[in-house]
Structure formats: structure tokens, C-alpha cells
Design an enzyme around this catalytic site. Structure first.
Site, mmCIF file in Angstrom:
data_model
loop_
_atom_site.group_PDB
_atom_site.id
_atom_site.type_symbol
_atom_site.label_atom_id
_atom_site.label_comp_id
_atom_site.label_asym_id
_atom_site.label_seq_id
_atom_site.Cartn_x
_atom_site.Cartn_y
_atom_site.Cartn_z
ATOM 1 C CB CYS A 126 -32.636 -53.098 -13.210
ATOM 2 S SG CYS A 126 -33.069 -51.817 -12.023
ATOM 3 C CG HIS A 235 -35.704 -49.284 -15.415
ATOM 4 N ND1 HIS A 235 -36.920 -49.180 -14.789
ATOM 5 C CD2 HIS A 235 -34.841 -49.799 -14.483
ATOM 6 C CE1 HIS A 235 -36.810 -49.611 -13.538
ATOM 7 N NE2 HIS A 235 -35.572 -49.996 -13.328
#
Ligand code: A2P
Length: 331
Positions: A126, A235
Site C-alpha cells: 500500500c 496512509h
């Protein structure tokens, strides 16, 4: 298309189902797959109910595509078995990413490399996906020499157990089951995945190695520090990029604005910059705080945010599936 979603009861698998719906992927049959514990449960998709099946049952159904988000062990064991019956596997785990015989794909960058012979396709980490999407067009234009990245990662990247830990701690319960070695609420852990012999974590080494593989360029030096925060929506990354060639900041902005999958949010005078609360449930990568690093030549600072369950996992995997379908690369 007969599509299996392996790990359908998990956080990423749930997003895969949502994105398959959102992108209107032509799913004629859906096989939600999870562990034996969940077999028989019901999953909703496009207004219909589907029964969760086991991997053994799913393989008998010979899906055209299987999107795996059930951990590395499951992928290592089962992806080759599905490939053997003709299924194309898009794998969200780290199991196959650095295998030289497998492609590591961010569709906007390298989907064109895919062929019908690719039966196991790896979805990158990710943190790597959201960074490399912004790096690729800048590398093409100015040639990246070195990247220094620090991450600020959401608990959703660890799975349901970590979200539960954060919520319990926020409710004052600190003696429950722990997904992390320390409390996460009101805390910061400079520790994602396991520590390696060189002092880096496995997450940091994934960012370093996967970036080179996706950009097809071992000369790009990357160093990373990956950090977990009590954050939910996505994130964030502080990225410092040194180029071989000088750049014009307005041109950098324009390149990023014209990169599919990227949205520039950069208006500091009005407090506009990327944030996880805004990126949550969105499929794009948001970049901002674009500015020169004034401490050395040819160097750019950038702040980069994405929903790790979306572009960092489910969206990227579904985009790979979509590319395979649209280019007749399955079956
Ligand atoms: P289950 O819900 O039955 O445990 P998360 O990362 O959010 O915890 O989700 C992990 C996903 O992977 C879940 O859907 C989980 O199913 C699934 N899973 C875990 N182990 C296996 C396994 N051995 N076989 C199939 N699915 C698995």
C-alpha cells in the site's frame, strides 16, 4: 466474468467488493471466499446476497479471476492451485511481489506489460503504490536519484484486529487482545511488519525494493522509515526526492495534475493539503505541500495521502482486473 474475492470478510476484501460495484465490473458470478470459520455467512453485493465459500469450494468453480486478500500464507499455498485451473490471480499479499517471474503492477504505470500468460499478478504494498504513482511521471521527466520517505500509516493496514485494538483503547479498555506490541491510541509506533537483520522493518524494505521493480530501475535509491499512527482513513507520506536534473515547480505541479489517479491539493494559504480524513473511501492519491528542498539542489518535498484500503489495495487490484477484462487477457 466469474470473480472470486478471497478474504471477502476482511477489511481489504470488503473494499474489493465495494470497488467491483463502483467500477461496474461485469461480474456474472461472485464467489466470496474466507476461512472455514466464515463459510456459510452471507455477503451483500449489488443488492443480492451471496454465501461465503471455502477455498476448496471456490477452486471447483474455476473462477476467471480471483482477487486474494487473505494473507501471504494463503496466497503462497493457493494462488498456484487457482492458476493451475486457469484462474488469473491478482494477489494483494507480499508473497509473490519480488518473484522475478511475477509482475508487480500499478496499472497507470505498467499494466501494458501484462499478457494472457500472467496467471499470478502481484499488487504492490500500500505505501509503495501511493508513493510510486507520484514518482513515476517525475522520474520520467527529471530522473530520480534518491528518495527519502517517512510514512504515517493507518491502523486499517493491519486488519480488523488492529482497528478493534484502537477502538477498545479509545473506549478506555487497554487489556484486550493486541495487534501491536504497544498501545496504539495516543501513541506512535516506528515499527511496521517485522524487523530485519539490517535494522529496517520488512515494510521499509518493501518500499525500497518494490519501487525499483515497478519503475524498472535499480538506480533509484530509496530509504524509508515506516510509522504506525492511531489514524483510520489512510496512509500519509513525507517524500523527499532528489533528481539528476533540475525542475520547475510549476511544471512539477502540472505533471502531477495531469497524472491519472492523482489529485493535487496544494493551497497552503487556504489550509488546503492532503489529509487521511479527506482521502478516506476515495480511489485517488492526493499530493500537496509541493516545495523545493532548499538544503540541496534538484530536490523536491511532497506530502502524499491515499486510502490504503483503496488505491493501496482494493482499487489497485480491481483496476488490474479491469485491465485484464478490457484487454481480453483472462481465460
Ligand atoms: P475469516 O474472516 O474467515 O477469518 P483481515 O486482514 O481484515 O483480518 O482479513 C483477513 C481475511 O482473510 C478474512 O476474510 C479472513 O477470513 C481471510 N482468511 C484468513 N485466513 C484464511 C484462510 N486460511 N483461508 C481463507 N481465508 C482466510
Amino acid at each position: 466474468m466469474k470473480i472470486a474475492v478471497v478474504g471477502a470478510t476482511g477489511l481489504v476484501g470488503g473494499e474489493v467488493l465495494t470497488v467491483l460495484e463502483e467500477f461496474d465490473i461485469p461480474v456474472t458470478e461472485l464467489y466470496p471466499v474466507a476461512s472455514a470459520r466464515s463459510a456459510g455467512k452471507k455477503i451483500a453485493f449489488k443488492g443480492k446476497e451471496y454465501t461465503v465459500v471455502t477455498l476448496e469450494q471456490a477452486i471447483e468453480l474455476k473462477p476467471d479471476i480471483a482477487i486474494f486478500s487473505a494473507g501471504g500464507g494463503t496466497s503462497l499455498e493457493w494462488a498456484p492451485k487457482f492458476a493451475e485451473v486457469g484462474t488469473t490471480v491478482v494477489d494483494n499479499s507480499s508473497a509473490w511481489r519480488m518473484d522475478p517471474t511475477k509482475k508487480l503492477v500499478v496499472p497507470e504505470i505498467n499494466a501494458k506489460e501484462l499478457t494472457k500468460e500472467d496467471k499470478i499478478i502481484a499488487n504492490p504494498n500500500c505505501s509503495t503504490i501511493q508513493m510510486v504513482l507520484a514518482l513515476a511521471p517525475l522520474h520520467e521527466k527529471y530522473q530520480i536519484k534518491r528518495v527519502v520517505v517517512s510514512t504515517y500509516q493507518s491502523v486499517t493496514g493491519t486488519g480488523k484486529a488492529a482497528v478493534d485494538q484502537l477502538m477498545e483503547e479509545r473506549a478506555g479498555k487497554t487489556d484486550g487482545d493486541k495487534a501491536y506490541p504497544h498501545e496504539i491510541d495516543l501513541n506512535v509506533l516506528p515499527h511496521i511488519d517485522v524487523f530485519q537483520d539490517n535494522g529496517y522493518t520488512k515494510e521499509e524494505m518493501k518500499m525500497i525494493n518494490e519501487t525499483k521493480k515497478i519503475l524498472s530501475d535499480d538506480s533509484v535509491h530509496v530509504t524509508a522509515t515506516t510509522v504506525r499512527l492511531p489514524v483510520m482513513g489512510g496512509h500519509s507520506e513525507s517524500i523527499n526526492i532528489e533528481f539528476a536534473n533540475d525542475f520547475d515547480l510549476a511544471e512539477v505541479r502540472s505533471i502531477l495534475e495531469n497524472t491519472p489517479g492523482i489529485i493535487v491539493q496544494d493551497d497552503p494559504a487556504n489550509n488546503v493539503y492532503p489529509m487521511p480524513k479527506f482521502a478516506h473511501k476515495k480511489n485517488e492519491v492526493f499530493v500537496g505541500r509541493l516545495r523545493r528542498d532548499e538544503s540541496q539542489p534538484n530536490t523536491l518535498n511532497m506530502w502524499n495521502v491515499a486510502d490504503n484500503l483503496r488505491k493501496g489495495a482494493a482499487t489497485n487490484a480491481v483496476q488490474i482486473a479491469q485491465y485484464l477484462i478490457e484487454n481480453n487477457l483472462v481465460g
